[in-house]
Scaffold this motif. Structure first.
Motif, PDB file in Angstrom:
ATOM      1  N   GLU A 131       2.338   1.649  -3.331  1.00 35.19           N
ATOM      2  CA  GLU A 131       1.300   2.222  -4.485  1.00 35.19           C
ATOM      3  C   GLU A 131       0.993   3.570  -4.132  1.00 35.19           C
ATOM      4  O   GLU A 131       0.821   4.594  -5.275  1.00 35.19           O
ATOM      5  CB  GLU A 131       0.027   1.384  -4.009  1.00 35.19           C
ATOM      6  CG  GLU A 131       0.087  -0.015  -4.782  1.00 35.19           C
ATOM      7  CD  GLU A 131      -1.368  -0.780  -4.268  1.00 35.19           C
ATOM      8  OE1 GLU A 131      -2.071  -0.312  -3.685  1.00 35.19           O
ATOM      9  OE2 GLU A 131      -1.602  -1.840  -5.017  1.00 35.19           O
ATOM     10  N   LYS A 132       1.211   4.242  -3.087  1.00 36.30           N
ATOM     11  CA  LYS A 132       0.878   5.573  -2.876  1.00 36.30           C
ATOM     12  C   LYS A 132       1.906   6.063  -3.435  1.00 36.30           C
ATOM     13  O   LYS A 132       1.925   7.427  -3.855  1.00 36.30           O
ATOM     14  CB  LYS A 132       0.857   5.824  -1.222  1.00 36.30           C
ATOM     15  CG  LYS A 132      -0.433   5.478  -0.680  1.00 36.30           C
ATOM     16  CD  LYS A 132      -0.653   5.770   0.882  1.00 36.30           C
ATOM     17  CE  LYS A 132      -1.762   5.327   1.643  1.00 36.30           C
ATOM     18  NZ  LYS A 132      -1.664   5.645   3.040  1.00 36.30           N
ATOM     19  N   GLN A 161       0.857  -1.225   0.131  1.00 33.78           N
ATOM     20  CA  GLN A 161       0.143  -0.073   0.016  1.00 33.78           C
ATOM     21  C   GLN A 161       0.897   1.348   0.062  1.00 33.78           C
ATOM     22  O   GLN A 161       0.454   2.242  -0.698  1.00 33.78           O
ATOM     23  CB  GLN A 161      -0.785  -0.053   1.131  1.00 33.78           C
ATOM     24  CG  GLN A 161      -2.116  -1.069   0.972  1.00 33.78           C
ATOM     25  CD  GLN A 161      -2.870  -1.020   2.190  1.00 33.78           C
ATOM     26  OE1 GLN A 161      -2.452  -0.529   3.361  1.00 33.78           O
ATOM     27  NE2 GLN A 161      -4.312  -1.872   2.403  1.00 33.78           N
ATOM     28  N   VAL A 162       2.039   1.239   0.582  1.00 38.91           N
ATOM     29  CA  VAL A 162       2.874   2.487   1.048  1.00 38.91           C
ATOM     30  C   VAL A 162       3.423   2.574  -0.488  1.00 38.91           C
ATOM     31  O   VAL A 162       3.636   3.657  -1.193  1.00 38.91           O
ATOM     32  CB  VAL A 162       3.942   2.163   1.801  1.00 38.91           C
ATOM     33  CG1 VAL A 162       5.162   3.246   1.760  1.00 38.91           C
ATOM     34  CG2 VAL A 162       3.233   2.316   3.321  1.00 38.91           C
ATOM     35  N   THR A 175       1.738   6.387  -7.285  1.00 35.43           N
ATOM     36  CA  THR A 175       0.628   6.728  -7.667  1.00 35.43           C
ATOM     37  C   THR A 175       0.780   8.450  -7.389  1.00 35.43           C
ATOM     38  O   THR A 175      -0.193   9.283  -7.707  1.00 35.43           O
ATOM     39  CB  THR A 175      -0.717   6.411  -7.373  1.00 35.43           C
ATOM     40  OG1 THR A 175      -0.814   6.412  -5.824  1.00 35.43           O
ATOM     41  CG2 THR A 175      -0.746   4.987  -8.004  1.00 35.43           C
ATOM     42  N   ASP A 176       1.802   8.906  -6.798  1.00 33.81           N
ATOM     43  CA  ASP A 176       1.640  10.440  -6.286  1.00 33.81           C
ATOM     44  C   ASP A 176       2.316  11.284  -7.592  1.00 33.81           C
ATOM     45  O   ASP A 176       3.225  10.652  -8.340  1.00 33.81           O
ATOM     46  CB  ASP A 176       2.902  10.246  -5.035  1.00 33.81           C
ATOM     47  CG  ASP A 176       2.935  11.653  -4.623  1.00 33.81           C
ATOM     48  OD1 ASP A 176       3.852  12.091  -4.079  1.00 33.81           O
ATOM     49  OD2 ASP A 176       2.090  12.379  -4.533  1.00 33.81           O
TER      50      ASP A 176
END
Length: 80
Positions: free
Chosen positions: A63-64, A60-61, A67-68
């Motif tokens: 992916e963040k 999840q980290v 996608t930032d």
């Protein structure tokens, strides 16, 4: 019933109870081993669930980060 018949009957009963008792002991030993194995499996499942949740958090980290908008902007600048 004569004496010989009674002796044979007593021997059969004694042997029968001995066999049944041995079978019961084996059953208890098997049950004990099964319970020990199950508790080991439960501990392993618990560890695997913890690892899975840690990996899920890491994904999840990541992916963040990917996608930032700032990350994609940095990639475009680096390509120039």
């Amino acid at each position: 019933m004569n004496g010989t018949t009674m002796i044979v009957l007593i021997v059969f009963i004694s042997v029968g109870f001995g066999v049944i008792f041995d079978m019961y002991k084996k059953h208890l030993e098997f049950k004990e081993k099964t319970l020990a194995h199950n508790s080991e499996s439960d501990e392993e499942k618990k560890q695997l669930k913890q690892q899975l949740s840690a990996l899920t958090e890491r994904v999840q980290v990541l992916e963040k980060i990917v996608t930032d908008k700032n990350y994609s902007l940095k990639e475009e600048i680096d390509q120039l």
